[in-house]
Write an enzyme that holds these catalytic residues in place. Structure first.
Site, PDB file in Angstrom:
ATOM      1  N   THR A  19      -9.202  -4.120 -33.281  1.00  0.00           N
ATOM      2  CA  THR A  19      -8.194  -3.739 -34.263  1.00  0.00           C
ATOM      3  C   THR A  19      -8.757  -2.669 -35.187  1.00  0.00           C
ATOM      4  O   THR A  19      -9.854  -2.154 -34.966  1.00  0.00           O
ATOM      5  CB  THR A  19      -7.650  -5.004 -34.984  1.00  0.00           C
ATOM      6  N   LYS A  23      -9.786   1.237 -32.762  1.00  0.00           N
ATOM      7  CA  LYS A  23      -9.035   1.344 -31.502  1.00  0.00           C
ATOM      8  C   LYS A  23      -9.351   2.620 -30.716  1.00  0.00           C
ATOM      9  O   LYS A  23      -9.333   2.612 -29.489  1.00  0.00           O
ATOM     10  CB  LYS A  23      -7.527   1.257 -31.768  1.00  0.00           C
ATOM     11  N   TYR A  74       4.057  -7.295 -41.148  1.00  0.00           N
ATOM     12  CA  TYR A  74       4.547  -8.647 -41.393  1.00  0.00           C
ATOM     13  C   TYR A  74       3.798  -9.207 -42.593  1.00  0.00           C
ATOM     14  O   TYR A  74       2.713  -8.737 -42.943  1.00  0.00           O
ATOM     15  CB  TYR A  74       4.326  -9.543 -40.163  1.00  0.00           C
ATOM     16  N   GLY A 121      -1.064   6.125 -34.997  1.00  0.00           N
ATOM     17  CA  GLY A 121      -1.480   5.385 -33.817  1.00  0.00           C
ATOM     18  C   GLY A 121      -0.508   4.277 -33.437  1.00  0.00           C
ATOM     19  O   GLY A 121      -0.290   3.999 -32.254  1.00  0.00           O
ATOM     20  N   ASP A 140      -0.205  -3.289 -27.195  1.00  0.00           N
ATOM     21  CA  ASP A 140       0.682  -3.222 -28.369  1.00  0.00           C
ATOM     22  C   ASP A 140       2.127  -2.884 -27.985  1.00  0.00           C
ATOM     23  O   ASP A 140       3.072  -3.502 -28.479  1.00  0.00           O
ATOM     24  CB  ASP A 140       0.170  -2.168 -29.373  1.00  0.00           C
ATOM     25  N   ASN A 158      -6.712  -1.811 -27.520  1.00  0.00           N
ATOM     26  CA  ASN A 158      -6.756  -3.035 -28.339  1.00  0.00           C
ATOM     27  C   ASN A 158      -7.302  -4.218 -27.548  1.00  0.00           C
ATOM     28  O   ASN A 158      -7.428  -5.309 -28.093  1.00  0.00           O
ATOM     29  CB  ASN A 158      -5.385  -3.366 -28.950  1.00  0.00           C
ATOM     30  N   GLY A 162       7.356   7.137 -38.612  1.00  0.00           N
ATOM     31  CA  GLY A 162       5.889   7.173 -38.571  1.00  0.00           C
ATOM     32  C   GLY A 162       5.411   7.851 -37.304  1.00  0.00           C
ATOM     33  O   GLY A 162       6.083   7.782 -36.270  1.00  0.00           O
ATOM     34  N   ALA A 163       4.263   8.521 -37.396  1.00  0.00           N
ATOM     35  CA  ALA A 163       3.754   9.255 -36.232  1.00  0.00           C
ATOM     36  C   ALA A 163       2.246   9.061 -36.077  1.00  0.00           C
ATOM     37  O   ALA A 163       1.546   9.943 -35.602  1.00  0.00           O
ATOM     38  CB  ALA A 163       4.109  10.739 -36.362  1.00  0.00           C
ATOM     39  N   SER A 170      -7.402 -11.980 -39.947  1.00  0.00           N
ATOM     40  CA  SER A 170      -6.723 -11.887 -38.649  1.00  0.00           C
ATOM     41  C   SER A 170      -6.176 -13.249 -38.210  1.00  0.00           C
ATOM     42  O   SER A 170      -6.839 -14.277 -38.352  1.00  0.00           O
ATOM     43  CB  SER A 170      -7.706 -11.377 -37.598  1.00  0.00           C
TER      44      SER A 170
HETATM   45  P1  ATR Z   1      -1.524   3.938 -37.824  1.00  0.00           P
HETATM   46  O1  ATR Z   1      -2.605   4.118 -36.825  1.00  0.00           O
HETATM   47  O2  ATR Z   1      -1.432   2.564 -38.439  1.00  0.00           O
HETATM   48  O3  ATR Z   1      -0.195   4.410 -37.345  1.00  0.00           O
HETATM   49  P2  ATR Z   1      -2.023   6.363 -39.348  1.00  0.00           P
HETATM   50  O4  ATR Z   1      -2.413   7.136 -38.139  1.00  0.00           O
HETATM   51  O5  ATR Z   1      -2.823   6.503 -40.607  1.00  0.00           O
HETATM   52  O6  ATR Z   1      -2.011   4.810 -39.095  1.00  0.00           O
HETATM   53  O7  ATR Z   1      -0.489   6.681 -39.660  1.00  0.00           O
HETATM   54  C1  ATR Z   1       0.179   6.130 -40.745  1.00  0.00           C
HETATM   55  C2  ATR Z   1       1.638   6.565 -40.686  1.00  0.00           C
HETATM   56  O8  ATR Z   1       2.328   6.003 -41.803  1.00  0.00           O
HETATM   57  C3  ATR Z   1       1.855   8.058 -40.750  1.00  0.00           C
HETATM   58  O9  ATR Z   1       2.993   8.379 -39.982  1.00  0.00           O
HETATM   59  C4  ATR Z   1       2.099   8.280 -42.251  1.00  0.00           C
HETATM   60  O10 ATR Z   1       2.817   9.479 -42.527  1.00  0.00           O
HETATM   61  P3  ATR Z   1       2.029  10.896 -42.633  1.00  0.00           P
HETATM   62  O11 ATR Z   1       1.689  11.294 -41.231  1.00  0.00           O
HETATM   63  O12 ATR Z   1       2.987  11.808 -43.282  1.00  0.00           O
HETATM   64  O13 ATR Z   1       0.808  10.616 -43.481  1.00  0.00           O
HETATM   65  C5  ATR Z   1       2.945   7.078 -42.538  1.00  0.00           C
HETATM   66  N1  ATR Z   1       3.005   6.674 -43.965  1.00  0.00           N
HETATM   67  C6  ATR Z   1       2.075   6.006 -44.687  1.00  0.00           C
HETATM   68  N2  ATR Z   1       2.516   5.767 -45.940  1.00  0.00           N
HETATM   69  C7  ATR Z   1       3.775   6.279 -46.013  1.00  0.00           C
HETATM   70  C8  ATR Z   1       4.775   6.331 -47.036  1.00  0.00           C
HETATM   71  N3  ATR Z   1       4.570   5.817 -48.250  1.00  0.00           N
HETATM   72  N4  ATR Z   1       5.955   6.935 -46.747  1.00  0.00           N
HETATM   73  C9  ATR Z   1       6.170   7.460 -45.529  1.00  0.00           C
HETATM   74  N5  ATR Z   1       5.275   7.441 -44.523  1.00  0.00           N
HETATM   75  C10 ATR Z   1       4.091   6.859 -44.750  1.00  0.00           C
END
Ligand code: ATR
Length: 281
Positions: free
Chosen positions: A65, A69, A221, A134, A106, A90, A131-132, A18
């Site tokens: 983290t 969370k 990053y 957290g 965040d 967080n 992405g969907a 971190s």
């Molecule tokens: P965080 O809390 O970091 O957002 P998470 O809840 O595990 O972690 O969500 C990870 C996100 O990255 C999800 O949207 C995941 O897509 P799915 O819901 O279909 O699993 C997305 N993700 C991870 N690896 C991916 C990849 N190689 N291509 C596309 N989406 C990816």
């Protein structure tokens, strides 16, 4: 004689890499605040007990983290509205009556970086978030507050995007789709909030979402460009930016919540990038 310092830290698992101690150490120096900031590597099974112990011992605040969370949100006695919306905390704050306030900085961190540091305009613009999970949930309310023309969440698993969009529909023009159903045309801003960068992958969204004017932002990053940043550059986007600024800005917002003073972030961001990448900015 100077007073004893106040104690802060970040709790995660793993947490050894971190940057938060470096960032908060610089903030404290810049603002002449007498505090310590340490790393706490705590496995999930010990989370509650260790947090109780930290605050019982006089600790004033913690950053939280991965993977804690949601557990932190469940443990806080009260949540700020933005933490309640994010379903995640967080930043934990000890209050004088012994209770814990849970906050989430965040989303504010992303918005500060986009708007204040990078001069990105959100109002009436088209925003795509990939992405969907957290990470996306945490930034939706602050982004919608800036009144984009539309905010599209695209996710590999379409149902998660739809569910998330439905949760925020009261706040603005938001929709959730699968990668194959993204509305046509280049977006003004494309944010990668997936964890794909961590494994060097790029989400399989169509290249047409990126145009010459598009700003691309990766919440991830690293020492060198992430795969998403390389992908965006290859498509000829206007700018491709890694999430260093979001990291520093969410920390500044936590610092403000704890100490009542918002530290200047530009010197810290420059020092952090130089230390992480060896390149002076
Ligand atoms: P965080 O809390 O970091 O957002 P998470 O809840 O595990 O972690 O969500 C990870 C996100 O990255 C999800 O949207 C995941 O897509 P799915 O819901 O279909 O699993 C997305 N993700 C991870 N690896 C991916 C990849 N190689 N291509 C596309 N989406 C990816």
């Amino acid at each position: 004689m100077s007073a004893d310092p106040d104690h802060y830290g970040v709790v995660g698992h793993p947490v050894a890499h971190s940057w938060s101690p470096f960032i908060h150490g610089m903030f404290a120096k810049q603002t002449s605040q007498n505090l310590t900031y340490r790393l706490y590597d705590v496995p999930p099974a010990e989370f509650r007990e260790r947090i109780v112990g930290f605050f019982a011992g006089g600790g004033r605040g913690l950053n939280v983290t991965l993977p804690h969370k949601i557990a932190a949100a469940e443990m806080a006695n009260e949540l700020t509205p933005r933490a309640a919306r994010a379903h995640a905390v967080n930043t934990l704050v000890a209050r004088s009556d012994g209770t814990l306030l849970g906050d989430n900085t965040d989303g504010a961190g992303l918005v500060h970086d986009l708007c204040d540091n990078l001069g990105v305009v959100i109002i009436r613009r088209r925003i795509l978030i990939i992405g969907a999970g957290g990470a996306t949930r945490g930034v939706l309310a602050p982004l919608l507050a800036l009144e984009p023309a539309e905010l599209v969440i695209a996710n590999r698993t379409r149902e998660r995007a739809q569910t998330l969009a439905a949760d925020f529909r009261d706040l603005g023009a938001i929709s959730g789709v699968g990668f194959g159903e993204i509305p046509a045309g280049a977006f003004d801003l494309v944010v990668n909030a997936t964890s794909a960068s961590l494994s060097g992958e790029v989400p399989e969204v169509p290249a047409t979402v990126v145009g010459k004017e598009t700003v691309c932002y990766d919440m991830a990053y690293g020492k060198s460009d992430t795969a998403f940043i390389r992908w965006a550059r290859n498509l000829g986007c206007a700018r491709a930016i890694q999430g260093w600024g979001m990291l520093v800005e969410q920390a500044a917002e936590s610092f403000r919540v704890w100490r009542g003073i918002r530290p200047p972030t530009a010197p810290v961001l420059a020092a952090l990038k130089e230390r992480a990448t060896g390149v002076a900015t």
